[in-house]
Design a protein around this motif. Structure first.
Motif, PDB file in Angstrom:
ATOM      1  N   THR A  25      -8.484  -9.581  22.206  1.00 33.86           N
ATOM      2  CA  THR A  25      -9.636  -9.283  23.055  1.00 33.86           C
ATOM      3  C   THR A  25      -9.982 -10.486  23.942  1.00 33.86           C
ATOM      4  OG1 THR A  25     -11.212  -9.993  21.364  1.00 33.86           O
ATOM      5  CG2 THR A  25     -10.550  -7.668  21.364  1.00 33.86           C
ATOM      6  N   VAL A  26     -10.990 -10.313  24.771  1.00 35.31           N
ATOM      7  CA  VAL A  26     -11.465 -11.376  25.663  1.00 35.31           C
ATOM      8  C   VAL A  26     -12.967 -11.534  25.473  1.00 35.31           C
ATOM      9  CG1 VAL A  26     -11.705 -12.137  28.063  1.00 35.31           C
ATOM     10  CG2 VAL A  26      -9.670 -10.860  27.361  1.00 35.31           C
ATOM     11  N   VAL A  27     -13.427 -12.780  25.397  1.00 35.85           N
ATOM     12  CA  VAL A  27     -14.864 -13.041  25.322  1.00 35.85           C
ATOM     13  C   VAL A  27     -15.236 -14.022  26.437  1.00 35.85           C
ATOM     14  CG1 VAL A  27     -15.131 -12.538  22.876  1.00 35.85           C
ATOM     15  CG2 VAL A  27     -14.490 -14.845  23.598  1.00 35.85           C
ATOM     16  N   PHE A  28     -16.519 -14.046  26.788  1.00 31.84           N
ATOM     17  CA  PHE A  28     -17.002 -14.855  27.898  1.00 31.84           C
ATOM     18  C   PHE A  28     -18.159 -15.738  27.430  1.00 31.84           C
ATOM     19  CE2 PHE A  28     -15.160 -11.009  29.605  1.00 31.84           C
ATOM     20  CZ  PHE A  28     -14.416 -11.450  30.685  1.00 31.84           C
ATOM     21  N   TYR A  29     -18.195 -16.954  27.978  1.00 30.78           N
ATOM     22  CA  TYR A  29     -19.283 -17.888  27.687  1.00 30.78           C
ATOM     23  C   TYR A  29     -19.860 -18.374  29.018  1.00 30.78           C
ATOM     24  CZ  TYR A  29     -17.292 -18.125  22.974  1.00 30.78           C
ATOM     25  OH  TYR A  29     -16.813 -17.823  21.724  1.00 30.78           O
ATOM     26  N   ALA A  30     -21.158 -18.157  29.215  1.00 27.37           N
ATOM     27  CA  ALA A  30     -21.829 -18.582  30.441  1.00 27.37           C
ATOM     28  C   ALA A  30     -22.493 -19.942  30.239  1.00 27.37           C
ATOM     29  CB  ALA A  30     -22.872 -17.551  30.852  1.00 27.37           C
ATOM     30  N   PRO A  55      -5.503 -22.410  13.196  1.00 25.70           N
ATOM     31  CA  PRO A  55      -4.307 -23.243  13.356  1.00 25.70           C
ATOM     32  C   PRO A  55      -3.884 -23.312  14.833  1.00 25.70           C
ATOM     33  CG  PRO A  55      -3.689 -21.078  12.566  1.00 25.70           C
ATOM     34  CD  PRO A  55      -5.199 -21.102  12.565  1.00 25.70           C
ATOM     35  N   ALA A  56      -2.973 -24.228  15.131  1.00 32.23           N
ATOM     36  CA  ALA A  56      -2.580 -24.462  16.516  1.00 32.23           C
ATOM     37  C   ALA A  56      -1.796 -23.295  17.113  1.00 32.23           C
ATOM     38  CB  ALA A  56      -1.747 -25.738  16.607  1.00 32.23           C
ATOM     39  N   SER A  57      -1.172 -22.491  16.291  1.00 30.06           N
ATOM     40  CA  SER A  57      -0.360 -21.378  16.766  1.00 30.06           C
ATOM     41  C   SER A  57      -0.887 -20.091  16.149  1.00 30.06           C
ATOM     42  CB  SER A  57       1.106 -21.591  16.381  1.00 30.06           C
ATOM     43  OG  SER A  57       1.914 -20.544  16.850  1.00 30.06           O
ATOM     44  N   PRO A  58      -0.902 -18.943  16.873  1.00 30.67           N
ATOM     45  CA  PRO A  58      -0.400 -18.767  18.242  1.00 30.67           C
ATOM     46  C   PRO A  58      -1.312 -19.440  19.272  1.00 30.67           C
ATOM     47  CG  PRO A  58      -1.500 -16.775  17.499  1.00 30.67           C
ATOM     48  CD  PRO A  58      -1.450 -17.688  16.315  1.00 30.67           C
ATOM     49  N   ALA A  59      -0.753 -19.632  20.471  1.00 35.45           N
ATOM     50  CA  ALA A  59      -1.458 -20.354  21.516  1.00 35.45           C
ATOM     51  C   ALA A  59      -2.643 -19.540  22.048  1.00 35.45           C
ATOM     52  CB  ALA A  59      -0.498 -20.671  22.655  1.00 35.45           C
ATOM     53  N   TRP A  60      -3.763 -20.222  22.252  1.00 34.35           N
ATOM     54  CA  TRP A  60      -4.942 -19.631  22.872  1.00 34.35           C
ATOM     55  C   TRP A  60      -4.912 -19.953  24.375  1.00 34.35           C
ATOM     56  CZ3 TRP A  60      -9.472 -17.623  20.142  1.00 34.35           C
ATOM     57  CH2 TRP A  60      -9.299 -17.553  18.743  1.00 34.35           C
ATOM     58  N   ASN A  61      -5.592 -19.116  25.143  1.00 32.73           N
ATOM     59  CA  ASN A  61      -5.656 -19.338  26.583  1.00 32.73           C
ATOM     60  C   ASN A  61      -7.087 -19.142  27.064  1.00 32.73           C
ATOM     61  OD1 ASN A  61      -4.734 -19.769  29.242  1.00 32.73           O
ATOM     62  ND2 ASN A  61      -4.606 -17.555  29.590  1.00 32.73           N
ATOM     63  N   GLN A  62      -7.560 -20.047  27.911  1.00 30.93           N
ATOM     64  CA  GLN A  62      -8.907 -19.966  28.433  1.00 30.93           C
ATOM     65  C   GLN A  62      -8.918 -20.428  29.887  1.00 30.93           C
ATOM     66  OE1 GLN A  62      -8.608 -21.625  25.181  1.00 30.93           O
ATOM     67  NE2 GLN A  62      -7.451 -23.147  26.331  1.00 30.93           N
ATOM     68  N   VAL A  63      -9.807 -19.848  30.693  1.00 38.49           N
ATOM     69  CA  VAL A  63      -9.891 -20.164  32.121  1.00 38.49           C
ATOM     70  C   VAL A  63     -11.359 -20.382  32.468  1.00 38.49           C
ATOM     71  CG1 VAL A  63      -9.375 -19.414  34.470  1.00 38.49           C
ATOM     72  CG2 VAL A  63      -7.868 -18.743  32.592  1.00 38.49           C
ATOM     73  N   LEU A  64     -11.627 -21.397  33.294  1.00 41.14           N
ATOM     74  CA  LEU A  64     -12.982 -21.694  33.753  1.00 41.14           C
ATOM     75  C   LEU A  64     -13.176 -21.128  35.159  1.00 41.14           C
ATOM     76  CD1 LEU A  64     -15.692 -23.231  33.378  1.00 41.14           C
ATOM     77  CD2 LEU A  64     -14.563 -25.214  34.418  1.00 41.14           C
ATOM     78  N   TYR A  65     -14.297 -20.402  35.353  1.00 42.84           N
ATOM     79  CA  TYR A  65     -14.638 -19.832  36.649  1.00 42.84           C
ATOM     80  C   TYR A  65     -15.990 -20.359  37.107  1.00 42.84           C
ATOM     81  CZ  TYR A  65     -10.909 -16.375  36.038  1.00 42.84           C
ATOM     82  OH  TYR A  65      -9.701 -15.769  35.865  1.00 42.84           O
ATOM     83  N   GLN A  66     -16.165 -20.475  38.432  1.00 48.87           N
ATOM     84  CA  GLN A  66     -17.482 -20.749  38.994  1.00 48.87           C
ATOM     85  C   GLN A  66     -18.163 -19.418  39.263  1.00 48.87           C
ATOM     86  OE1 GLN A  66     -17.626 -23.583  42.184  1.00 48.87           O
ATOM     87  NE2 GLN A  66     -19.779 -23.178  42.654  1.00 48.87           N
ATOM     88  N   ILE A  82     -25.298 -25.103  39.290  1.00 46.26           N
ATOM     89  CA  ILE A  82     -23.964 -24.504  39.343  1.00 46.26           C
ATOM     90  C   ILE A  82     -23.762 -23.695  38.065  1.00 46.26           C
ATOM     91  CG2 ILE A  82     -21.476 -24.926  39.413  1.00 46.26           C
ATOM     92  CD1 ILE A  82     -22.041 -27.469  40.942  1.00 46.26           C
ATOM     93  N   CYS A  83     -23.434 -22.429  38.217  1.00 43.83           N
ATOM     94  CA  CYS A  83     -23.182 -21.556  37.070  1.00 43.83           C
ATOM     95  C   CYS A  83     -21.684 -21.436  36.835  1.00 43.83           C
ATOM     96  CB  CYS A  83     -23.788 -20.178  37.299  1.00 43.83           C
ATOM     97  SG  CYS A  83     -25.593 -20.194  37.479  1.00 43.83           S
ATOM     98  N   LEU A  84     -21.307 -21.415  35.580  1.00 41.42           N
ATOM     99  CA  LEU A  84     -19.899 -21.379  35.183  1.00 41.42           C
ATOM    100  C   LEU A  84     -19.701 -20.354  34.082  1.00 41.42           C
ATOM    101  CD1 LEU A  84     -19.790 -25.232  34.879  1.00 41.42           C
ATOM    102  CD2 LEU A  84     -18.523 -23.994  36.642  1.00 41.42           C
ATOM    103  N   VAL A  85     -18.487 -19.842  33.979  1.00 37.03           N
ATOM    104  CA  VAL A  85     -18.127 -18.936  32.886  1.00 37.03           C
ATOM    105  C   VAL A  85     -16.763 -19.342  32.339  1.00 37.03           C
ATOM    106  CG1 VAL A  85     -17.539 -16.576  32.226  1.00 37.03           C
ATOM    107  CG2 VAL A  85     -19.465 -16.982  33.763  1.00 37.03           C
TER     108      VAL A  85
END
Length: 373
Positions: free
Chosen positions: A145-150, A171-182, A209-212
């Motif tokens: 799934t995907v979650v968001f943090y403001a 644990p370190a695996s499997p790899a997590w992925n995250q992206v920062l947006y303005q 400045i708002c970020l997610v």
């Protein structure tokens, strides 16, 4: 006729020192952080200014409502006298002037050679309030799934800010992925056209400045796996001479993997002082009281027991109070705040519950903090 009565002319066998403490934030078209009060940069009230010689305090006075001050130095004083304003928590000295003292300003103080019978004027001390970044976040999510943090960043003076994120997974695996947006419209969502922030963003005093942070939970993550994302805001003060050190603020988002039916947790914040409604982020001024509301929901079909809710206070805030639910849901027999910081301090919080939370039941706990002055 009778001789005139004695007259009091208010003579003082010493010297006076007068000047201003001000917010060097660039308001009204002024140049931020340059140590000169121009534009509409405001004087700061209630700032204590000390005049010292070695370990001896010669005078100590708070600034008036317009930031002005006057100190009195005994006439017998000789040698070097140092004037220093007491910075409020989180504030940064930017620059200033020695006025007519014949001395020098070296951040954050003025030093000069004492002499009696002189009125020294034009002394100034510039300082700026701290920037802010918050809140911290914590959610439970399912694999795949995907979650968001403001988050909200607010600048207190002119400069430039660079945002970045880094993660630590256990644990370190499997790899997590995250992206920062303005988040250009500050609605706590990532929408079409909203992109990652520029490498460096120029800001002025009061700008928000708002970020997610968009967190992708790996499909292969097991129950209990956790990823902690640290959002960093590195601020550079423009115009300061000599240059000020880069100021870095951090916010942390923790995502924990659970199975379907596990407890889910959400977090909102409201500005009590400004009567702003609860949201994922909120604007605040120094001295404002914020209330965080944590809501835990049992999404499964079976009751859940051995329950606790934990969090920690945000940077540049001081703890005020924590509360259990006003009324306990069916099956929950007790609530205790088992961990909390001292008043005005920072640290961890934990609410521990006895009994079991029925399917569909929810627990709502709150705590309050005050934004540092």
């Amino acid at each position: 006729g009778a001789p005139p009565s004695p007259q009091n002319f208010g003579l003082y066998n010493g010297s006076s020192l007068s000047g201003t403490v001000f917010a060097d934030n660039g308001a009204g078209g002024a140049t931020a952080n340059n140590g000169a009060k121009t534009g509409t940069e405001a004087g700061l009230a209630g700032i204590t200014v000390n005049a010292t010689q070695g370990a001896t305090t010669l005078d100590s006075e708070p600034t008036a409502s317009d930031g002005s001050f006057i100190l009195w130095i005994p006439g017998a004083t000789s040698g070097t006298v140092t004037l220093t304003p007491v910075l409020p928590a989180g504030y940064t000295a930017t620059g200033g002037s020695a006025g007519t003292t014949g001395g020098t300003y070296t951040r954050p103080s003025v030093s000069y050679t004492a002499g009696s019978g002189l009125a020294r004027t034009g002394i100034s001390f510039g300082m700026v309030a701290p920037n802010t970044l918050g809140p911290n976040g914590a959610q439970t999510a399912q694999p795949g799934t995907v979650v968001f943090y403001a988050h909200t960043y607010k600048a207190a003076t002119g400069g430039s800010v660079a945002f970045s994120i880094a993660n630590t997974a256990t644990p370190a695996s499997p790899a997590w992925n995250q992206v920062l947006y303005q988040d250009s419209n500050c609605n706590a969502a990532v929408e079409s056209g909203e992109t990652q922030p520029a490498a460096s963003i120029t800001v002025t005093a009061g700008q928000t400045i708002c970020l997610v942070v968009k967190q992708f939970v790996p499909a292969g993550a097991g129950q209990g796996a956790q990823n902690s994302v640290t959002l960093s805001a590195a601020f550079t003060y423009t115009n300061a001479s000599p240059a000020l050190a880069v100021s870095t603020l951090l916010a942390t988002d923790v995502t924990t993997v659970g199975q379907a039916g596990d407890l889910s947790l959400s977090k909102l914040v409201s500005n009590v002082t400004q009567a702003l409604p609860a949201a994922t982020s909120v604007n605040a001024n120094p001295g404002d009281t914020l209330q965080y509301t944590l809501t835990a929901v049992n999404n499964g079909t079976q009751p859940l027991s051995t329950l606790f809710v934990s969090d920690s206070t945000a940077a540049f805030t001081g703890f005020v109070s924590a509360a259990c639910p006003g009324s306990l849901p069916t099956g929950i027999t007790g609530c205790t705040v088992t961990t909390q910081p001292a008043v005005n301090a920072q640290g961890a919080l934990k609410w521990t519950f006895t009994g079991s939370l029925a399917s569909g039941g929810q627990l709502v706990v709150t705590y309050r903090v005050k934004v540092d002055q």
